[in-house]
Design a protein around this motif. Sequence first.
Motif, mmCIF file in Angstrom:
data_model
loop_
_atom_site.group_PDB
_atom_site.id
_atom_site.type_symbol
_atom_site.label_atom_id
_atom_site.label_comp_id
_atom_site.label_asym_id
_atom_site.label_seq_id
_atom_site.Cartn_x
_atom_site.Cartn_y
_atom_site.Cartn_z
ATOM 1 N N LEU A 42 0.835 -1.201 0.000
ATOM 2 C CA LEU A 42 0.000 0.000 0.000
ATOM 3 C C LEU A 42 0.869 1.250 0.000
ATOM 4 O O LEU A 42 0.590 2.221 -0.728
ATOM 5 C CB LEU A 42 -0.915 -0.014 1.230
ATOM 6 C CG LEU A 42 -1.867 1.182 1.396
ATOM 7 C CD1 LEU A 42 -2.803 1.296 0.201
ATOM 8 C CD2 LEU A 42 -2.668 1.050 2.685
ATOM 9 N N PHE A 43 1.938 1.242 0.783
ATOM 10 C CA PHE A 43 2.860 2.377 0.814
ATOM 11 C C PHE A 43 3.502 2.593 -0.556
ATOM 12 O O PHE A 43 3.644 3.725 -1.019
ATOM 13 C CB PHE A 43 3.930 2.125 1.872
ATOM 14 C CG PHE A 43 5.100 3.072 1.812
ATOM 15 C CD1 PHE A 43 4.978 4.370 2.281
ATOM 16 C CD2 PHE A 43 6.317 2.666 1.281
ATOM 17 C CE1 PHE A 43 6.054 5.253 2.224
ATOM 18 C CE2 PHE A 43 7.386 3.530 1.217
ATOM 19 C CZ PHE A 43 7.263 4.828 1.690
ATOM 20 N N GLU A 44 3.886 1.512 -1.212
ATOM 21 C CA GLU A 44 4.564 1.610 -2.507
ATOM 22 C C GLU A 44 3.597 1.792 -3.671
ATOM 23 O O GLU A 44 4.037 2.025 -4.797
ATOM 24 C CB GLU A 44 5.406 0.353 -2.733
ATOM 25 C CG GLU A 44 6.558 0.210 -1.732
ATOM 26 C CD GLU A 44 7.312 -1.087 -1.897
ATOM 27 O OE1 GLU A 44 6.783 -1.994 -2.574
ATOM 28 O OE2 GLU A 44 8.429 -1.201 -1.347
ATOM 29 N N GLY A 45 2.297 1.672 -3.420
ATOM 30 C CA GLY A 45 1.314 1.837 -4.488
ATOM 31 C C GLY A 45 1.182 0.626 -5.381
ATOM 32 O O GLY A 45 0.670 0.736 -6.496
ATOM 33 N N SER A 46 1.625 -0.540 -4.908
ATOM 34 C CA SER A 46 1.549 -1.753 -5.736
ATOM 35 C C SER A 46 0.480 -2.718 -5.238
ATOM 36 O O SER A 46 0.428 -3.856 -5.694
ATOM 37 C CB SER A 46 2.915 -2.468 -5.732
ATOM 38 O OG SER A 46 3.301 -2.820 -4.405
ATOM 39 N N ASN A 47 -0.373 -2.271 -4.301
ATOM 40 C CA ASN A 47 -1.424 -3.149 -3.794
ATOM 41 C C ASN A 47 -2.551 -3.283 -4.811
ATOM 42 O O ASN A 47 -2.787 -2.401 -5.639
ATOM 43 C CB ASN A 47 -1.982 -2.621 -2.473
ATOM 44 C CG ASN A 47 -2.652 -1.263 -2.643
ATOM 45 O OD1 ASN A 47 -2.043 -0.332 -3.173
ATOM 46 N ND2 ASN A 47 -3.883 -1.142 -2.208
#
Length: 316
Positions: A42-47
């Motif tokens: 979620l932090f990296e935007g890959s969720n």
Amino acid sequence: MKNYAPPLLGLHSLSDDEKVAYARLRRQLRDVQKVNMERIQLFEGSNKVRHLDIAIPPGPLQDLQTVTGWAGTGIEVLAERLSWDNWTSSGDLMDLDVAYRENYLDDESDKTIIDALICGTSFITTGKGDSANGEPEILVTGESPLDCTMLWDSRARRGTAALSRTLDALGRVTMETFYLLKETITLERTDDGRMVIRDRDHHGFNRLPVARLVNRGRTSRGWGRSELTPAVRYFNDAAARTLLGKEANREFYTTPQRWIMGADMEMFTDENGDLVSAWQTIAGHMLAAPNPVYEDEETNERTVGDAPTVGQFSPA
């Protein structure tokens, strides 16, 4: 500190108490792996955002990845405000300044703080460095909660055992460091896949050389709380679904859904008699539909029919 490097021994050489603690630590690390990985994604935007399969038609559009980046931005803003600035001392530093410089702790602390904000807890470990490989004499490293965990005694308010892992580029565990109150055990994976004891460092501190960095800890939540709260996750997912809805609207509804009745079928074929693509039909021919022409097969007479009727469905 007394140190020795025995011949490579298997895990069977651990004492019964060490085996119990080692097994608990590995199980604990495995149990929190999934939720911590979800927070990092979620932090990296890959969720992967969940969909209800109602607003978005089934098909390739559901595989379109929409990213907001809000969760990562929020964490980074907090981390900047908590970044290590400087420290001073009026007494004997006892070589702490040397350890600080040699371990680049200004940078290491920033990375460890980000992990604590994302997952609720991160770790800092201290041990004996390998000077032959260019490591400082006192090695201090930040550890991700994906690869480090601790058994905590809430009455003594300190850890009783800890475990950290080192992974290679393919994500395989190549080394583990098993921290105990009076010694640190280094385990290494051999070429045949066995985990063996490489070294025992008898530091004799009677406490772990491992510290937790706990974010927003409280009595009922001793391991801290992630800044990626359920509310943050909802807003992030809702924004991503809204963006995906906009993408679907652009791809699905931008081209008008038209209908035509009484048209000549030749307008839907090319010079070879093959059907043209739907895009050519909508964007080209249907802008001006000619009157259909009917030919009597017996008399070969050609008759021009009435103009076709064209309409358009509401995009909604």
